[in-house]
Design an enzyme around this catalytic site. Structure first.
Site, PDB file in Angstrom:
ATOM      1  N   LYS A   1       6.962  16.459  11.394  1.00  0.00           N
ATOM      2  CA  LYS A   1       7.946  15.315  11.222  1.00  0.00           C
ATOM      3  C   LYS A   1       8.660  15.202  12.385  1.00  0.00           C
ATOM      4  O   LYS A   1       9.149  13.955  12.592  1.00  0.00           O
ATOM      5  CB  LYS A   1       9.069  15.837  10.232  1.00  0.00           C
ATOM      6  CG  LYS A   1       8.392  16.095   8.784  1.00  0.00           C
ATOM      7  CD  LYS A   1       8.008  14.793   8.196  1.00  0.00           C
ATOM      8  CE  LYS A   1       7.312  14.852   6.667  1.00  0.00           C
ATOM      9  NZ  LYS A   1       6.925  13.863   5.968  1.00  0.00           N
TER      10      LYS A   1
ATOM     11  N   SER B   1      11.333  17.183  -6.653  1.00  0.00           N
ATOM     12  CA  SER B   1       9.769  16.791  -6.285  1.00  0.00           C
ATOM     13  C   SER B   1       8.983  18.239  -6.256  1.00  0.00           C
ATOM     14  O   SER B   1       9.541  19.328  -6.299  1.00  0.00           O
ATOM     15  CB  SER B   1       9.505  16.249  -4.854  1.00  0.00           C
ATOM     16  OG  SER B   1       9.680  16.971  -3.952  1.00  0.00           O
TER      17      SER B   1
ATOM     18  N   ASN C   1       3.864   7.792   2.629  1.00  0.00           N
ATOM     19  CA  ASN C   1       4.437   8.862   1.820  1.00  0.00           C
ATOM     20  C   ASN C   1       3.758   9.977   1.910  1.00  0.00           C
ATOM     21  O   ASN C   1       4.325  11.201   1.547  1.00  0.00           O
ATOM     22  CB  ASN C   1       4.813   8.309   0.584  1.00  0.00           C
ATOM     23  CG  ASN C   1       5.188   9.423  -0.645  1.00  0.00           C
ATOM     24  OD1 ASN C   1       6.548   9.671  -0.171  1.00  0.00           O
ATOM     25  ND2 ASN C   1       4.601   9.867  -1.389  1.00  0.00           N
TER      26      ASN C   1
ATOM     27  N   VAL D   1       0.847  -1.245   0.079  1.00  0.00           N
ATOM     28  CA  VAL D   1      -0.155   0.015  -0.037  1.00  0.00           C
ATOM     29  C   VAL D   1       0.948   1.167  -0.035  1.00  0.00           C
ATOM     30  O   VAL D   1       1.682   1.334   0.794  1.00  0.00           O
ATOM     31  CB  VAL D   1      -0.943   0.170   1.239  1.00  0.00           C
ATOM     32  CG1 VAL D   1      -1.674   1.480   1.383  1.00  0.00           C
ATOM     33  CG2 VAL D   1      -1.595  -1.177   1.409  1.00  0.00           C
TER      34      VAL D   1
ATOM     35  N   TYR E   1       5.579  22.391   9.892  1.00  0.00           N
ATOM     36  CA  TYR E   1       5.671  21.082   9.164  1.00  0.00           C
ATOM     37  C   TYR E   1       7.054  20.302  10.042  1.00  0.00           C
ATOM     38  O   TYR E   1       7.069  19.392  10.049  1.00  0.00           O
ATOM     39  CB  TYR E   1       6.631  21.675   7.882  1.00  0.00           C
ATOM     40  CG  TYR E   1       7.114  20.539   7.137  1.00  0.00           C
ATOM     41  CD1 TYR E   1       6.242  19.422   6.316  1.00  0.00           C
ATOM     42  CD2 TYR E   1       8.525  20.353   6.920  1.00  0.00           C
ATOM     43  CE1 TYR E   1       6.846  18.486   5.689  1.00  0.00           C
ATOM     44  CE2 TYR E   1       9.046  19.329   6.265  1.00  0.00           C
ATOM     45  CZ  TYR E   1       8.619  18.407   5.676  1.00  0.00           C
ATOM     46  OH  TYR E   1       9.089  17.399   5.120  1.00  0.00           O
TER      47      TYR E   1
ATOM     48  N   ILE F   1      14.974  16.240  -2.140  1.00  0.00           N
ATOM     49  CA  ILE F   1      14.736  15.196  -3.167  1.00  0.00           C
ATOM     50  C   ILE F   1      13.837  16.257  -4.260  1.00  0.00           C
ATOM     51  O   ILE F   1      13.218  17.101  -4.058  1.00  0.00           O
ATOM     52  CB  ILE F   1      13.932  14.201  -3.060  1.00  0.00           C
ATOM     53  CG1 ILE F   1      14.798  13.430  -1.868  1.00  0.00           C
ATOM     54  CG2 ILE F   1      13.744  13.191  -4.123  1.00  0.00           C
ATOM     55  CD1 ILE F   1      13.821  12.547  -1.007  1.00  0.00           C
TER      56      ILE F   1
END
Length: 345
Positions: free
Chosen positions: A223, A254, A152, A71, A219, A252
């Site tokens: 995390k 993205s 994710n 998943v 944020y 990364i």
């Protein structure tokens, strides 16, 4: 022996005149303590290098047989899409969960065209925190042999912003998606893993969870929450044969990071995901964090330096982080003004 002489002089200056035998013993203890400290640092760094560059991770097949399911949340773009593609290549059927149905359908077609696996999709907005969506997810995964869960799905701030100026809806969405969405999805999937006594729960973390990040305070806090939650969950599920790992990542390329060009420090999703899946169970550059990993080589070296050499919670590091994000905010605001000017002309 110069060290011993200096040591004895230092004791004398403090008014601690010890017998010669005791002075020698004290010097030996200090030398031994210093040697052990240095040796432990060297051994830790060697462990990091071996973990990043030499030792393999657990094989994906150890989490479930061919034909079992993975998943992936936040699956339609970036890292989530790449996790889905690489797990399908490894022979896992894929459950794709994300917000946009059309993107999920396109990705499902791509996967089935390239690999002999099955796919299922669920379009759901994690920001809505809708009980019906989670009931649909439960219905979808019930009865499936789900061996892997990739948490994710995530959201960051549009641009760095002081907490006092953070829009309430942005703040709420970050906490709801990053924290509550991850928890609820995991709670639906792990009962089957516990019954089968195998599985992998992999959650995407961030350097923002390691280092307090001014101007990304909400944020960063979300995390950091995932870091503590995932570590606790890892200990809870280990007796059931389930591997839990939080992946600590720097930038990364993205849509979330808004970085388009790769570099030694900023890999593509393909390179990053490949490193993650090949190093499951290895700490990489995070030897002091259980049930966690910084598997990509440059991220791992950065994580080691930040957490094992510097003081990530110290004012110096936090202050430098604030200065960097203040500069990013200024550039983003100037860019927005330029684009606004172009539209008005």
């Amino acid at each position: 022996m110069d060290f011993v002489s200096k040591y004895m002089s230092c004791l004398s200056s403090w008014g601690l005149d010890l017998q010669p035998g005791l002075q020698s013993v004290g010097a030996a203890v200090l030398l031994a303590t210093g040697g052990l400290f240095l040796a432990s640092r060297v051994l830790t760094f060697v462990r990091v290098l071996l973990s990043l560059f030499v030792l393999p991770g657990k094989p994906l097949r150890s989490f479930g047989p061919k034909g079992s399911w993975a998943v992936v949340t936040g699956a339609s773009d970036g890292l989530g899409k790449e996790f889905a593609l690489q797990l399908a290549r490894a022979g896992f059927n894929i459950v794709l969960v994300s917000r946009t149905a059309s993107k999920l359908a396109t990705l499902a077609e791509e996967i089935t065209a390239k690999h002999s696996v099955q796919t299922r999709t669920l379009a759901m907005d994690f920001a809505a925190n809708d009980d019906t969506d989670y009931e649909d997810l439960k219905t979808l995964v019930d009865g499936l042999d789900v061996s892997i869960l990739i948490n994710n799905v995530g959201k960051s701030h549009d641009i760095p912003v002081p907490f006092a100026l953070t829009p309430e809806d942005e703040m709420t969405d970050i906490v709801t998606i990053n924290c509550l969405g991850t928890l609820r999805a995991t709670q639906l999937v792990i009962p089957g893993m516990m019954q089968r006594r195998r599985g992998l729960v992999l959650t995407m973390g961030s350097f923002g969870g390691l280092l307090p990040t001014p101007l990304l305070a909400t944020y960063s806090g979300s995390k950091a929450f995932l870091q503590q939650w995932s570590t606790s969950l890892g200990s809870e599920l280990e007796p059931y044969g389930i591997t839990v790992e939080l992946v600590q990542a720097y930038l990364i390329t993205s849509a979330m990071s808004k970085v388009r060009r790769t570099s030694a420090l900023i890999p593509s999703p393909r390179a990053f995901v490949s490193s993650v899946l090949s190093k499951i169970g290895r700490n990489g550059g995070s030897p002091t964090y259980s049930y966690s990993s910084s598997p990509y080589w440059s991220h791992g070296l950065m994580a080691y330096f930040l957490t094992c050499v510097l003081q990530p919670m110290g004012k110096l590091v936090v202050g430098q982080n604030r200065t960097m994000h203040e500069a990013i905010r200024k550039r983003a605001l100037r860019k927005a003004e330029r684009e606004k000017g172009k539209k008005s002309t």
